[in-house]
Design an enzyme around this catalytic site. Structure first.
Site, PDB file in Angstrom:
ATOM      1  N   ASN A   1       0.594  -1.383  -0.274  1.00  0.00           N
ATOM      2  CA  ASN A   1      -0.068   0.069   0.112  1.00  0.00           C
ATOM      3  C   ASN A   1       1.117   1.337   0.284  1.00  0.00           C
ATOM      4  OD1 ASN A   1      -0.868   2.517   1.925  1.00  0.00           O
ATOM      5  ND2 ASN A   1      -2.852   1.935   1.500  1.00  0.00           N
TER       6      ASN A   1
ATOM      7  N   LEU B   1      -3.822   0.381  -6.922  1.00  0.00           N
ATOM      8  CA  LEU B   1      -3.314  -0.133  -5.522  1.00  0.00           C
ATOM      9  C   LEU B   1      -4.242  -1.775  -5.300  1.00  0.00           C
ATOM     10  CD1 LEU B   1      -0.965   2.021  -3.326  1.00  0.00           C
ATOM     11  CD2 LEU B   1      -0.667  -0.339  -5.202  1.00  0.00           C
ATOM     12  N   ALA B   2      -3.919  -2.710  -5.304  1.00  0.00           N
ATOM     13  CA  ALA B   2      -4.972  -3.983  -4.619  1.00  0.00           C
ATOM     14  C   ALA B   2      -6.158  -3.679  -4.063  1.00  0.00           C
ATOM     15  CB  ALA B   2      -4.607  -4.603  -4.376  1.00  0.00           C
ATOM     16  N   CYS B   3      -5.825  -1.811  -2.704  1.00  0.00           N
ATOM     17  CA  CYS B   3      -6.759  -2.005  -1.816  1.00  0.00           C
ATOM     18  C   CYS B   3      -7.347  -0.870  -2.199  1.00  0.00           C
ATOM     19  CB  CYS B   3      -5.550  -1.814  -1.132  1.00  0.00           C
ATOM     20  SG  CYS B   3      -4.500   0.200  -1.377  1.00  0.00           S
ATOM     21  N   GLY B   4      -7.394  -0.186  -3.841  1.00  0.00           N
ATOM     22  CA  GLY B   4      -7.948   0.654  -4.537  1.00  0.00           C
ATOM     23  C   GLY B   4      -7.602   2.453  -3.672  1.00  0.00           C
TER      24      GLY B   4
END
Ligand SMILES: Cc1cc2nc3c(=O)[nH]c(=O)nc-3n(C[C@H](O)[C@H](O)[C@H](O)COP(=O)(O)O)c2cc1C
Length: 182
Positions: free
Chosen positions: A124, A155-158
């Protein structure tokens, strides 16, 4: 004939699946790849996948009966170590010199003057920018560790920002180029 030996560490990031592409490219190019995965990495990617891609069982337990010193031996035989993906946790632990897991123990046991140690961070963007992480990265660099800069993007977390694992094809190409220079 082997094109070189790479000790390939995977740590607990969502980007573990991308690291599989790098492992695949290296083995296709004739490199002997020994994978080492933290318990957290094995929550993202299974040992069967790593064994199938590399043709060797993954090391994940420092205390595994019958293989207690195998990881030290394979570190001796390796030409280059790569932590890909490298989590914030592992980066901070390496920079602190902690040795109670396989990445930490092998980092301390590595012949840093003779052989390169690389990290490819993935996390992140706030984890990456955190002063703890940035100080650890600077410390590792000062010890000669090569850092493959993370890319910017979604990123994968948005969140959007720096922290994406660098392109795995590019990582594999850079490793191949480094092995060829040996
Ligand atoms: C779904 C999920 C995704 C994660 N992705 C990352 C990541 O990309 N980078 C990171 O540094 N930590 C990430 N973490 C946190 C690490 O897995 C956690 O800090 C773990 O203790 C790392 O252990 P290791 O460094 O020993 O592998 C994630 C955790 C979860 C549950």
């Amino acid at each position: 004939m082997s094109q070189g030996n790479v000790l390939f560490f995977l740590t607990g990031s969502i980007a573990c699946y991308k690291a599989c592409t790098a492992i695949s490219r290296l083995t296709q190019a004739g490199v002997t790849v020994q994978t080492v995965a933290t318990p957290a990495a094995l929550r993202f990617i299974g040992p069967a996948t790593l064994e199938a891609l590399s043709g060797r069982p993954v090391f994940s337990d420092m205390w595994e009966s019958g293989r207690a010193l195998d990881h030290i031996e394979c570190a001796r035989q390796s030409d280059l170590a790569l932590v890909c993906p490298a989590t914030g946790n592992t980066i901070n632990r390496l920079a602190a010199g902690l040795a109670d897991d396989l990445p930490g123990a092998l980092f301390l046991a590595w012949e840093h003057r003779q052989k390169p140690w690389w990290i490819a961070p993935a996390m992140n963007t706030y984890m990456w920018q955190h002063p703890a992480t940035q100080a650890s990265v600077a410390r590792l660099r000062s010890w000669g560790v090569h850092v493959i800069e993370p890319a910017e993007g979604l990123l994968a977390c948005g969140d959007t920002g720096a922290g994406r694992l660098a392109d795995p094809e590019k990582i594999a190409s850079e490793v191949l180029a480094a092995l060829a220079r040996k």
